[in-house]
Design a protein around this motif. Structure first.
Motif, PDB file in Angstrom:
ATOM      1  N   ALA A  60     -15.064  31.053  35.402  1.00 35.60           N
ATOM      2  CA  ALA A  60     -14.598  32.238  36.141  1.00 35.60           C
ATOM      3  C   ALA A  60     -13.083  32.377  36.035  1.00 35.60           C
ATOM      4  CB  ALA A  60     -15.023  32.142  37.600  1.00 35.60           C
ATOM      5  N   GLY A  61     -12.374  31.248  36.055  1.00 34.80           N
ATOM      6  CA  GLY A  61     -10.917  31.274  35.928  1.00 34.80           C
ATOM      7  C   GLY A  61     -10.457  31.766  34.578  1.00 34.80           C
ATOM      8  N   THR A  62     -11.173  31.369  33.546  1.00 41.57           N
ATOM      9  CA  THR A  62     -10.830  31.803  32.187  1.00 41.57           C
ATOM     10  C   THR A  62     -10.989  33.309  32.029  1.00 41.57           C
ATOM     11  OG1 THR A  62     -11.604  29.661  31.389  1.00 41.57           O
ATOM     12  CG2 THR A  62     -11.285  31.366  29.753  1.00 41.57           C
ATOM     13  N   THR A  63     -12.043  33.855  32.601  1.00 40.91           N
ATOM     14  CA  THR A  63     -12.235  35.306  32.497  1.00 40.91           C
ATOM     15  C   THR A  63     -11.258  36.070  33.402  1.00 40.91           C
ATOM     16  OG1 THR A  63     -13.962  35.237  34.181  1.00 40.91           O
ATOM     17  CG2 THR A  63     -14.659  35.110  31.881  1.00 40.91           C
ATOM     18  N   PHE A  64     -10.825  35.435  34.490  1.00 40.96           N
ATOM     19  CA  PHE A  64      -9.919  36.111  35.420  1.00 40.96           C
ATOM     20  C   PHE A  64      -8.479  36.137  34.906  1.00 40.96           C
ATOM     21  CE2 PHE A  64      -7.255  36.139  39.336  1.00 40.96           C
ATOM     22  CZ  PHE A  64      -7.591  37.418  39.760  1.00 40.96           C
ATOM     23  N   VAL A  65      -8.125  35.262  33.968  1.00 48.69           N
ATOM     24  CA  VAL A  65      -6.752  35.215  33.452  1.00 48.69           C
ATOM     25  C   VAL A  65      -6.343  36.552  32.853  1.00 48.69           C
ATOM     26  CG1 VAL A  65      -5.298  34.192  31.657  1.00 48.69           C
ATOM     27  CG2 VAL A  65      -6.675  32.731  33.107  1.00 48.69           C
ATOM     28  N   GLU A  66      -7.209  37.166  32.084  1.00 54.34           N
ATOM     29  CA  GLU A  66      -6.889  38.442  31.446  1.00 54.34           C
ATOM     30  C   GLU A  66      -6.669  39.539  32.482  1.00 54.34           C
ATOM     31  OE1 GLU A  66     -10.009  39.269  28.712  1.00 54.34           O
ATOM     32  OE2 GLU A  66      -9.743  37.378  27.641  1.00 54.34           O
ATOM     33  N   GLU A  67      -7.541  39.580  33.492  1.00 51.61           N
ATOM     34  CA  GLU A  67      -7.393  40.586  34.547  1.00 51.61           C
ATOM     35  C   GLU A  67      -6.108  40.360  35.340  1.00 51.61           C
ATOM     36  OE1 GLU A  67      -9.583  42.086  38.628  1.00 51.61           O
ATOM     37  OE2 GLU A  67     -10.712  40.847  37.216  1.00 51.61           O
ATOM     38  N   ALA A  68      -5.795  39.094  35.626  1.00 51.81           N
ATOM     39  CA  ALA A  68      -4.577  38.779  36.385  1.00 51.81           C
ATOM     40  C   ALA A  68      -3.336  39.180  35.595  1.00 51.81           C
ATOM     41  CB  ALA A  68      -4.540  37.294  36.722  1.00 51.81           C
ATOM     42  N   ALA A  69      -3.320  38.905  34.307  1.00 55.84           N
ATOM     43  CA  ALA A  69      -2.179  39.285  33.470  1.00 55.84           C
ATOM     44  C   ALA A  69      -2.012  40.799  33.423  1.00 55.84           C
ATOM     45  CB  ALA A  69      -2.354  38.723  32.065  1.00 55.84           C
ATOM     46  N   ALA A  70      -3.119  41.527  33.355  1.00 60.65           N
ATOM     47  CA  ALA A  70      -3.048  42.994  33.335  1.00 60.65           C
ATOM     48  C   ALA A  70      -2.517  43.531  34.660  1.00 60.65           C
ATOM     49  CB  ALA A  70      -4.427  43.578  33.043  1.00 60.65           C
ATOM     50  N   ARG A  71      -2.954  42.933  35.776  1.00 63.52           N
ATOM     51  CA  ARG A  71      -2.480  43.397  37.082  1.00 63.52           C
ATOM     52  C   ARG A  71      -0.996  43.109  37.272  1.00 63.52           C
ATOM     53  NH1 ARG A  71      -6.890  42.756  41.866  1.00 63.52           N
ATOM     54  NH2 ARG A  71      -8.662  43.587  40.735  1.00 63.52           N
ATOM     55  N   VAL A  72      -0.535  41.964  36.804  1.00 60.12           N
ATOM     56  CA  VAL A  72       0.892  41.636  36.920  1.00 60.12           C
ATOM     57  C   VAL A  72       1.707  42.592  36.053  1.00 60.12           C
ATOM     58  CG1 VAL A  72       2.626  39.881  36.371  1.00 60.12           C
ATOM     59  CG2 VAL A  72       0.538  39.230  37.563  1.00 60.12           C
ATOM     60  N   ALA A  73       1.207  42.931  34.879  1.00 58.50           N
ATOM     61  CA  ALA A  73       1.925  43.859  33.997  1.00 58.50           C
ATOM     62  C   ALA A  73       2.005  45.265  34.590  1.00 58.50           C
ATOM     63  CB  ALA A  73       1.249  43.901  32.632  1.00 58.50           C
ATOM     64  N   ARG A  74       0.954  45.680  35.316  1.00 55.79           N
ATOM     65  CA  ARG A  74       0.936  47.024  35.921  1.00 55.79           C
ATOM     66  C   ARG A  74       1.728  47.092  37.216  1.00 55.79           C
ATOM     67  NH1 ARG A  74      -4.977  47.082  35.037  1.00 55.79           N
ATOM     68  NH2 ARG A  74      -5.020  46.407  37.201  1.00 55.79           N
ATOM     69  N   ALA A  75       2.018  45.954  37.835  1.00 53.77           N
ATOM     70  CA  ALA A  75       2.691  45.948  39.135  1.00 53.77           C
ATOM     71  C   ALA A  75       4.117  46.482  38.994  1.00 53.77           C
ATOM     72  CB  ALA A  75       2.724  44.537  39.699  1.00 53.77           C
ATOM     73  N   PRO A  76       4.559  47.265  39.974  1.00 48.91           N
ATOM     74  CA  PRO A  76       5.931  47.781  39.908  1.00 48.91           C
ATOM     75  C   PRO A  76       6.940  46.652  40.121  1.00 48.91           C
ATOM     76  CG  PRO A  76       4.927  48.350  42.000  1.00 48.91           C
ATOM     77  CD  PRO A  76       3.858  47.717  41.161  1.00 48.91           C
ATOM     78  N   MET A  77       8.058  46.761  39.442  1.00 50.19           N
ATOM     79  CA  MET A  77       9.110  45.759  39.578  1.00 50.19           C
ATOM     80  C   MET A  77       9.801  45.942  40.929  1.00 50.19           C
ATOM     81  SD  MET A  77       9.049  43.936  36.885  1.00 50.19           S
ATOM     82  CE  MET A  77      10.617  43.131  36.907  1.00 50.19           C
ATOM     83  N   PRO A  78      10.094  44.844  41.633  1.00 49.77           N
ATOM     84  CA  PRO A  78      10.792  44.971  42.907  1.00 49.77           C
ATOM     85  C   PRO A  78      12.234  45.406  42.671  1.00 49.77           C
ATOM     86  CG  PRO A  78      10.535  42.665  42.332  1.00 49.77           C
ATOM     87  CD  PRO A  78       9.771  43.458  41.330  1.00 49.77           C
ATOM     88  N   PRO A  79      12.830  46.105  43.625  1.00 49.72           N
ATOM     89  CA  PRO A  79      14.216  46.553  43.434  1.00 49.72           C
ATOM     90  C   PRO A  79      15.166  45.351  43.374  1.00 49.72           C
ATOM     91  CG  PRO A  79      13.495  46.986  45.670  1.00 49.72           C
ATOM     92  CD  PRO A  79      12.295  46.518  44.906  1.00 49.72           C
ATOM     93  N   VAL A  80      16.193  45.474  42.554  1.00 53.23           N
ATOM     94  CA  VAL A  80      17.159  44.407  42.397  1.00 53.23           C
ATOM     95  C   VAL A  80      18.228  44.563  43.470  1.00 53.23           C
ATOM     96  CG1 VAL A  80      18.855  43.382  40.845  1.00 53.23           C
ATOM     97  CG2 VAL A  80      16.726  44.320  39.941  1.00 53.23           C
ATOM     98  N   ASN A  81      18.492  43.496  44.204  1.00 53.47           N
ATOM     99  CA  ASN A  81      19.518  43.519  45.228  1.00 53.47           C
ATOM    100  C   ASN A  81      20.858  43.228  44.575  1.00 53.47           C
ATOM    101  OD1 ASN A  81      21.055  43.402  47.492  1.00 53.47           O
ATOM    102  ND2 ASN A  81      20.004  41.665  48.423  1.00 53.47           N
ATOM    103  N   ARG A  82      21.702  44.212  44.527  1.00 54.04           N
ATOM    104  CA  ARG A  82      23.005  44.066  43.889  1.00 54.04           C
ATOM    105  C   ARG A  82      24.067  43.529  44.846  1.00 54.04           C
ATOM    106  NH1 ARG A  82      21.759  44.815  38.824  1.00 54.04           N
ATOM    107  NH2 ARG A  82      20.741  46.743  38.287  1.00 54.04           N
ATOM    108  N   GLY A  83      23.687  43.287  46.089  1.00 55.05           N
ATOM    109  CA  GLY A  83      24.666  42.803  47.055  1.00 55.05           C
ATOM    110  C   GLY A  83      25.365  43.963  47.724  1.00 55.05           C
ATOM    111  N   GLY A  84      26.226  43.671  48.615  1.00 53.46           N
ATOM    112  CA  GLY A  84      26.937  44.722  49.325  1.00 53.46           C
ATOM    113  C   GLY A  84      28.367  44.316  49.588  1.00 53.46           C
ATOM    114  N   LYS A  85      29.008  45.075  50.424  1.00 55.35           N
ATOM    115  CA  LYS A  85      30.388  44.804  50.765  1.00 55.35           C
ATOM    116  C   LYS A  85      30.460  43.570  51.657  1.00 55.35           C
ATOM    117  CE  LYS A  85      34.360  47.055  52.824  1.00 55.35           C
ATOM    118  NZ  LYS A  85      34.853  48.257  53.476  1.00 55.35           N
ATOM    119  N   ALA A  86      31.370  42.688  51.349  1.00 54.59           N
ATOM    120  CA  ALA A  86      31.541  41.484  52.162  1.00 54.59           C
ATOM    121  C   ALA A  86      32.157  41.868  53.501  1.00 54.59           C
ATOM    122  CB  ALA A  86      32.434  40.488  51.437  1.00 54.59           C
ATOM    123  N   LYS A  87      31.678  41.264  54.559  1.00 53.01           N
ATOM    124  CA  LYS A  87      32.186  41.568  55.885  1.00 53.01           C
ATOM    125  C   LYS A  87      33.038  40.420  56.389  1.00 53.01           C
ATOM    126  CE  LYS A  87      28.328  44.488  57.034  1.00 53.01           C
ATOM    127  NZ  LYS A  87      27.250  44.781  57.929  1.00 53.01           N
TER     128      LYS A  87
END
Length: 111
Positions: A60-87
């Protein structure tokens, strides 16, 4: 299914060992094991079988690897935190007075 769980599972599938997968993903071994357990509970199937020298994927794990890879590829990338002004710190600017000790920044205590 959480994308992090899928990434951890794919790392286990590639490395064949929980510790090496944890090092690869820069997380703890416990979180990798928990991710795999969460996926197994959600799917209702055993994806990984433990052995003395690591882990191997079940059928079951072997067959699920392909589906998991496809889902990770389709997932949106999280926004990159560029930091902010130092306080600036909002401290008092000098050390606090401690009872029985000389006042800070003075050569000797006044009378």
């Amino acid at each position: 299914m959480d994308t992090t769980d899928l990434k951890n599972f794919l790392a286990v599938a590639a490395e064949g060992h929980y510790s090496r997968a944890a090092n690869r993903e820069h997380v703890s071994r416990a979180s990798v094991e928990a991710s795999v357990a969460a996926l197994e509970a959600e799917l209702g199937e055993t994806l990984v079988a433990e052995q003395a020298d690591g882990v191997v994927l079940t059928e079951a794990g072997t067959t699920f690897v392909e589906e998991a890879a496809a889902r990770v590829a389709r997932a949106p990338m999280p926004p990159v935190n560029r930091g902010g002004k130092a306080k600036a710190s909002k401290g008092k600017g000098r050390a606090p007075v401690v009872k029985g000790e000389p006042k800070p920044f003075k050569k000797r205590q006044g009378r």
